[in-house]
Enzyme design. Structure first.
Site, PDB file in Angstrom:
ATOM      1  N   CYS A  82       0.844  -1.199   0.000  1.00  0.00           N
ATOM      2  CA  CYS A  82       0.000   0.000   0.000  1.00  0.00           C
ATOM      3  C   CYS A  82       0.879   1.249   0.000  1.00  0.00           C
ATOM      4  O   CYS A  82       1.651   1.447  -0.932  1.00  0.00           O
ATOM      5  CB  CYS A  82      -0.992  -0.031   1.163  1.00  0.00           C
ATOM      6  SG  CYS A  82      -2.336   1.180   0.989  1.00  0.00           S
ATOM      7  N   HIS A 192      -3.666  -4.744  -1.066  1.00  0.00           N
ATOM      8  CA  HIS A 192      -3.420  -5.401   0.217  1.00  0.00           C
ATOM      9  C   HIS A 192      -3.461  -6.920   0.021  1.00  0.00           C
ATOM     10  O   HIS A 192      -4.540  -7.503  -0.018  1.00  0.00           O
ATOM     11  CB  HIS A 192      -4.478  -4.990   1.236  1.00  0.00           C
ATOM     12  CG  HIS A 192      -4.333  -3.585   1.724  1.00  0.00           C
ATOM     13  ND1 HIS A 192      -3.536  -3.252   2.795  1.00  0.00           N
ATOM     14  CD2 HIS A 192      -4.871  -2.427   1.265  1.00  0.00           C
ATOM     15  CE1 HIS A 192      -3.602  -1.942   2.997  1.00  0.00           C
ATOM     16  NE2 HIS A 192      -4.399  -1.423   2.077  1.00  0.00           N
ATOM     17  N   GLU A 194      -2.827  -9.166   2.163  1.00  0.00           N
ATOM     18  CA  GLU A 194      -3.397  -9.792   3.364  1.00  0.00           C
ATOM     19  C   GLU A 194      -4.919  -9.723   3.381  1.00  0.00           C
ATOM     20  O   GLU A 194      -5.565 -10.408   4.182  1.00  0.00           O
ATOM     21  CB  GLU A 194      -2.815  -9.135   4.626  1.00  0.00           C
ATOM     22  CG  GLU A 194      -3.378  -7.780   4.989  1.00  0.00           C
ATOM     23  CD  GLU A 194      -2.793  -6.618   4.188  1.00  0.00           C
ATOM     24  OE1 GLU A 194      -3.117  -5.458   4.522  1.00  0.00           O
ATOM     25  OE2 GLU A 194      -2.027  -6.856   3.233  1.00  0.00           O
TER      26      GLU A 194
END
Length: 212
Positions: A82, A192, A194
């Site tokens: 990010c 992202h 994750e």
């Protein structure tokens, strides 16, 4: 063997750490100790929020130097996430202009507020899932189909200076954003991983195995 998630007070530190712990038996630490970062086998540079705040906190926690050291180490895998991708560029036009880490020569630009697609205004920030086109091959794309979807939340995007540094792009309105960039042992993504379900975990798993 240790994976160090750099803690300068910005970014989804615990979400990233938990995703990594799900994928590896290696120790995953969240740290701001330079020796821990220096001695880690690989490093994560997260980031979230305003560029001024991220660069300011990196300086306040006295971590700018160790991050620069890790970027200069051609054998140490580093993953930016990010704003961690944006920070690697030359500068950001946020707040009238902010100097970044200058590892890559790109610019960080804001999405125009008046973008339209099919007659409808597009929202800024760009939030949600979008297809990432793989611009160049890379070890971190292994097993991930081209144009797979990843999760984004951002108002600013990277415009790289060198095509060789671009590994993934996204189209939003008439903007082509360079959402995966890197060089040598560094790879960085605007999205992202994750939060990007199976394909995001696959990219993190590829990073864990990556030997530049």
């Amino acid at each position: 063997m240790t994976i160090a998630v750099i803690d300068y007070g910005m970014g989804n530190l615990h979400s990233v750490a938990k995703a990594l712990e799900h994928l590896t038996k290696e120790a995953v630490i969240i740290t701001r100790a330079p020796d821990d970062i220096r001695n880690a086998s690989r490093v994560i540079l997260p980031g979230q929020g305003a560029m001024r705040d991220c660069m300011g906190e990196l300086e306040r926690t006295e971590l700018t130097g160790i991050v620069q050291e890790m970027l200069d180490d051609a054998d140490k895998p580093l993953l930016g996430i990010c704003v961690g991708q944006q920070m690697l560029q030359q500068s950001s036009e946020e707040n009238g202009g902010i100097q970044c880490l200058s590892y890559l020569g790109g610019e960080v630009k804001r999405f125009p507020s008046d973008m339209q697609q099919h007659g409808e205004r597009l929202k800024v920030p760009h939030m949600g899932w979008n297809h990432v086109a793989q611009h160049h091959s890379h070890a971190l794309w292994e097993g991930i189909p081209d144009n797979e979807r990843f999760y984004f939340v951002h108002s600013y995007y990277v415009k790289a200076a060198n095509d060789a540094d671009v590994f993934g792009t996204v189209h939003y309105g008439d903007i082509t954003a360079h959402v995966a960039t890197g060089r040598d042992a560094t790879f960085a993504v605007q999205f992202h991983p994750e939060k990007s379900a199976a394909m995001g975990l696959k990219l993190l798993a590829n990073f864990i195995r990556w030997t530049p």
